[in-house]
Design a protein around this motif. Sequence first.
Motif, PDB file in Angstrom:
ATOM      1  N   PRO A   8       0.820  -1.395  -0.143  1.00  0.00           N
ATOM      2  CA  PRO A   8      -0.074  -0.056  -0.074  1.00  0.00           C
ATOM      3  C   PRO A   8       1.053   1.047   0.146  1.00  0.00           C
ATOM      4  N   HIS A   9       0.563   2.374  -0.782  1.00  0.00           N
ATOM      5  CA  HIS A   9       1.174   3.464  -0.733  1.00  0.00           C
ATOM      6  C   HIS A   9       0.161   4.271  -0.923  1.00  0.00           C
ATOM      7  N   TRP A  10       0.241   5.864  -0.474  1.00  0.00           N
ATOM      8  CA  TRP A  10      -0.545   6.374  -0.161  1.00  0.00           C
ATOM      9  C   TRP A  10       0.090   8.261  -1.378  1.00  0.00           C
ATOM     10  N   ALA A  11      -0.640   9.357  -2.402  1.00  0.00           N
ATOM     11  CA  ALA A  11      -0.117  10.472  -2.415  1.00  0.00           C
ATOM     12  C   ALA A  11      -1.482  11.080  -2.774  1.00  0.00           C
ATOM     13  N   PRO A  12      -1.132  12.481  -3.152  1.00  0.00           N
ATOM     14  CA  PRO A  12      -1.549  13.634  -3.083  1.00  0.00           C
ATOM     15  C   PRO A  12      -3.089  13.128  -4.744  1.00  0.00           C
ATOM     16  N   SER A  13      -4.001  12.969  -4.546  1.00  0.00           N
ATOM     17  CA  SER A  13      -4.608  13.077  -5.661  1.00  0.00           C
ATOM     18  C   SER A  13      -4.514  13.554  -6.820  1.00  0.00           C
ATOM     19  N   ARG A  63       4.011   9.314  -1.235  1.00  0.00           N
ATOM     20  CA  ARG A  63       4.846  10.136  -0.379  1.00  0.00           C
ATOM     21  C   ARG A  63       4.800   8.984   1.024  1.00  0.00           C
ATOM     22  N   LEU A  64       3.818   8.246   0.954  1.00  0.00           N
ATOM     23  CA  LEU A  64       3.556   6.842   1.984  1.00  0.00           C
ATOM     24  C   LEU A  64       3.991   5.584   1.765  1.00  0.00           C
TER      25      LEU A  64
END
Length: 136
Positions: A8-13, A63-64
């Motif tokens: 899993p990873h997260w970033a700005p839309s 970002r994460l």
Amino acid sequence: MDNSRSSPHWAPSPALITLGWSAAALALAALFFSSDSRGRVLFGLAALLLAAASAHGSLVRPRLAADDQGLHVRSLHGRVHLSWTETRTRLRTTRRLGRDAETLEIENGDQLFIFSRLELGTDPRDVLDVLTALRP
């Protein structure tokens, strides 16, 4: 959360980044078509700030990220790997302008990383739930 990879990873839309670039282009166009000198300064500052924020969102993707070994945080200074054993995660709720704002805080020794909904592209509470499930 973006599920295009196994971890899993997260970033700005992407939609938010596109909106930022579009707003920067509009402010730049307004700069050239404005006849008022003070207005030109304001449009120039707006274009510069919007372009800087959009560039940051474009360059620091994801970002994460999380995997079995720990967390990976990306910033303009590069990537930082944080092992699960040395990392503490928590959700912080702050009341601002009559509204609750939630941020995800990741602490590793003397380092503190703070992520908002804009940086993660989703609710920090959901990210914390995933990180809690992944933590060994």
